[in-house]
Design an enzyme around this catalytic site. Structure first.
Site, PDB file in Angstrom:
ATOM      1  N   ASP A  82     -11.982 -31.978  27.279  1.00 57.19           N
ATOM      2  CA  ASP A  82     -12.346 -30.912  26.340  1.00 57.19           C
ATOM      3  C   ASP A  82     -12.017 -29.563  26.965  1.00 57.19           C
ATOM      4  O   ASP A  82     -10.970 -28.966  26.688  1.00 57.19           O
ATOM      5  CB  ASP A  82     -13.828 -31.021  25.989  1.00 57.19           C
ATOM      6  CG  ASP A  82     -14.303 -29.935  25.037  1.00 57.19           C
ATOM      7  OD1 ASP A  82     -13.484 -29.125  24.572  1.00 57.19           O
ATOM      8  OD2 ASP A  82     -15.516 -29.880  24.748  1.00 57.19           O
ATOM      9  N   GLU A 120     -17.164 -36.628  26.632  1.00 54.47           N
ATOM     10  CA  GLU A 120     -16.364 -35.434  26.911  1.00 54.47           C
ATOM     11  C   GLU A 120     -16.787 -34.843  28.253  1.00 54.47           C
ATOM     12  O   GLU A 120     -17.926 -34.435  28.421  1.00 54.47           O
ATOM     13  CB  GLU A 120     -16.563 -34.395  25.802  1.00 54.47           C
ATOM     14  CG  GLU A 120     -16.143 -34.877  24.421  1.00 54.47           C
ATOM     15  CD  GLU A 120     -16.478 -33.871  23.334  1.00 54.47           C
ATOM     16  OE1 GLU A 120     -16.590 -32.656  23.645  1.00 54.47           O
ATOM     17  OE2 GLU A 120     -16.642 -34.292  22.173  1.00 54.47           O
ATOM     18  N   LYS A 173     -10.393 -27.646  20.046  1.00 60.06           N
ATOM     19  CA  LYS A 173     -11.209 -26.653  19.347  1.00 60.06           C
ATOM     20  C   LYS A 173     -10.306 -25.454  19.083  1.00 60.06           C
ATOM     21  O   LYS A 173     -10.150 -24.585  19.953  1.00 60.06           O
ATOM     22  CB  LYS A 173     -12.429 -26.279  20.184  1.00 60.06           C
ATOM     23  CG  LYS A 173     -13.362 -27.463  20.407  1.00 60.06           C
ATOM     24  CD  LYS A 173     -14.530 -27.120  21.308  1.00 60.06           C
ATOM     25  CE  LYS A 173     -15.472 -28.319  21.434  1.00 60.06           C
ATOM     26  NZ  LYS A 173     -16.568 -28.092  22.392  1.00 60.06           N
ATOM     27  N   LYS A 230     -25.133 -35.037  21.892  1.00 63.02           N
ATOM     28  CA  LYS A 230     -25.075 -34.101  23.016  1.00 63.02           C
ATOM     29  C   LYS A 230     -25.900 -34.688  24.157  1.00 63.02           C
ATOM     30  O   LYS A 230     -27.061 -35.050  23.971  1.00 63.02           O
ATOM     31  CB  LYS A 230     -25.648 -32.750  22.615  1.00 63.02           C
ATOM     32  CG  LYS A 230     -24.747 -31.940  21.692  1.00 63.02           C
ATOM     33  CD  LYS A 230     -23.661 -31.236  22.459  1.00 63.02           C
ATOM     34  CE  LYS A 230     -22.891 -30.259  21.587  1.00 63.02           C
ATOM     35  NZ  LYS A 230     -21.817 -29.587  22.352  1.00 63.02           N
ATOM     36  N   ASP A 290     -21.043 -35.799  24.449  1.00 66.11           N
ATOM     37  CA  ASP A 290     -20.516 -34.535  24.962  1.00 66.11           C
ATOM     38  C   ASP A 290     -21.436 -34.038  26.067  1.00 66.11           C
ATOM     39  O   ASP A 290     -22.582 -33.682  25.818  1.00 66.11           O
ATOM     40  CB  ASP A 290     -20.433 -33.506  23.830  1.00 66.11           C
ATOM     41  CG  ASP A 290     -19.766 -32.210  24.277  1.00 66.11           C
ATOM     42  OD1 ASP A 290     -19.329 -32.141  25.440  1.00 66.11           O
ATOM     43  OD2 ASP A 290     -19.683 -31.271  23.465  1.00 66.11           O
TER      44      ASP A 290
END
Length: 332
Positions: free
Chosen positions: A223, A200, A245, A143, A171
């Site tokens: 994303d 992302e 997702k 992250k 991300d």
């Protein structure tokens, strides 16, 4: 004969889990259990606060309405696909239906790309022992965008230099300005950038993210964009993947459409968690083994919770909450 039960669950989260500036103390959702001809199917409906467009309170009546139609003989997959405005309902119902009709293969890809955090020595040992994915690569996730971009760049460089066979997915959740994104890239040597599988959505707009990949050579992935109205899956310079997702995307049919479009465009499709329970994660792992067999999914979120639900995740020491411990809130 058909029967359906809806359960409500609430799983305590580990302290310190923050999503979009709000602390998540528990993961709350619904479980749907279908029964027909001695076969059973489970599905999880768990809108994610701060990310889902629907709330759990909105999802419950929608779920009851859909199940009432199914009990009267309607096709649940068709009913589920109609819930475009409530993706968590669409996905949970469609997975329960797929499991009931034995369309969801039992094999699961539980070799998820691990999330890099915690003690550095323990992290390096875990990453060093990481098995390769279907493409022969060791893949982990970091992250970025939570702190200073320069610090993110130094951290990524340190990981890539310490583990020469490691590839990283990053991300950023659209958190960087173009200047911050450029600051990150300055601290990642050009010879290391090819081992960043993708970032992302590094910037707040798609055009800024496109400019970032043009200037740095670091690949990107869509994303949030995948769930926006009018999004079209197509190959673009510097674009490596789309992130799916399912709880935020919609029905199994919709997810399969996106995966097929990505593969035809020469892009990776990565199935990723929205912090589902162990039951939901197991189903996502089965979906990944079926639809994206050569790509490690992003399902390393179970350790954010303090318990498992109905089905165990491999090697997890967390206690398991069984069906008889759940609150049944609707039956039909």
């Amino acid at each position: 004969m058909r029967r359906a039960t809806v359960y409500r669950y609430s799983l305590p989260m580990e302290a310190g889990v923050v999503l979009r500036n709000q602390r998540l103390k528990s993961r709350d959702g619904l479980l749907v259990q279908l029964w027909q001809d001695d076969k059973i199917g489970w599905g999880e409906i768990a809108p994610l606060p701060g990310f889902s467009q629907e709330s759990l309170e909105q999802a419950l009546p929608a779920t009851q309405h859909a199940l009432a139609q199914w009990l009267q003989g309607a096709s649940l997959s068709a009913v589920a696909s109609a819930f475009v405005a409530q993706p968590s309902v669409a996905f949970g119902l469609s997975m329960a239906d797929a499991e009931l009709r034995e369309q969801l293969p039992p094999a699961a890809n539980t070799r998820s790309a691990p999330l890099c955090h915690g003690d550095p020595d323990e992290l390096y040992a875990r990453l060093d022992a990481l098995p390769a994915d279907g493409q022969g690569k060791k893949v982990a996730k970091v992250k970025v965008g939570l702190y200073e971009a320069v610090g993110d760049g130094l951290n990524v460089t340190m990981l890539l230099e310490a583990l020469p066979d490691l590839h990283l997915r990053l991300d950023a959740n659209r958190s960087w300005t173009p200047a911050k994104a450029a600051g990150f890239a300055r601290f990642v040597a050009p010879e290391l950038r090819s081992r960043i599988a993708f970032i992302e959505e590094p910037c707040s707009t798609r055009e800024q993210s496109r400019e970032f990949t043009r200037e740095t050579g670091i690949a990107i992935a869509w994303d949030e964009s995948v769930r926006e109205r009018g999004f079209d899956v197509r190959a673009e310079p510097g674009l490596a993947a789309i992130i799916i997702k399912p709880t935020l995307t919609g029905s199994l049919t919709r997810c399969r459409e996106l995966i097929g479009q990505a593969h035809r465009a020469g892009l990776q499709a990565v199935i990723s968690s929205s912090i589902e329970s162990s039951l939901g994660l197991n189903q996502l792992a089965r979906m990944a083994a079926w639809l994206t067999p050569d790509t490690a999914p992003g399902l390393d979120t179970l350790d954010l919770m303090q318990a498992q639900l109905i089905r165990r995740w491999p090697d997890s020491p967390l206690p398991l909450i069984s069906e008889d411990q759940l609150e049944s809130i609707w039956q039909g």
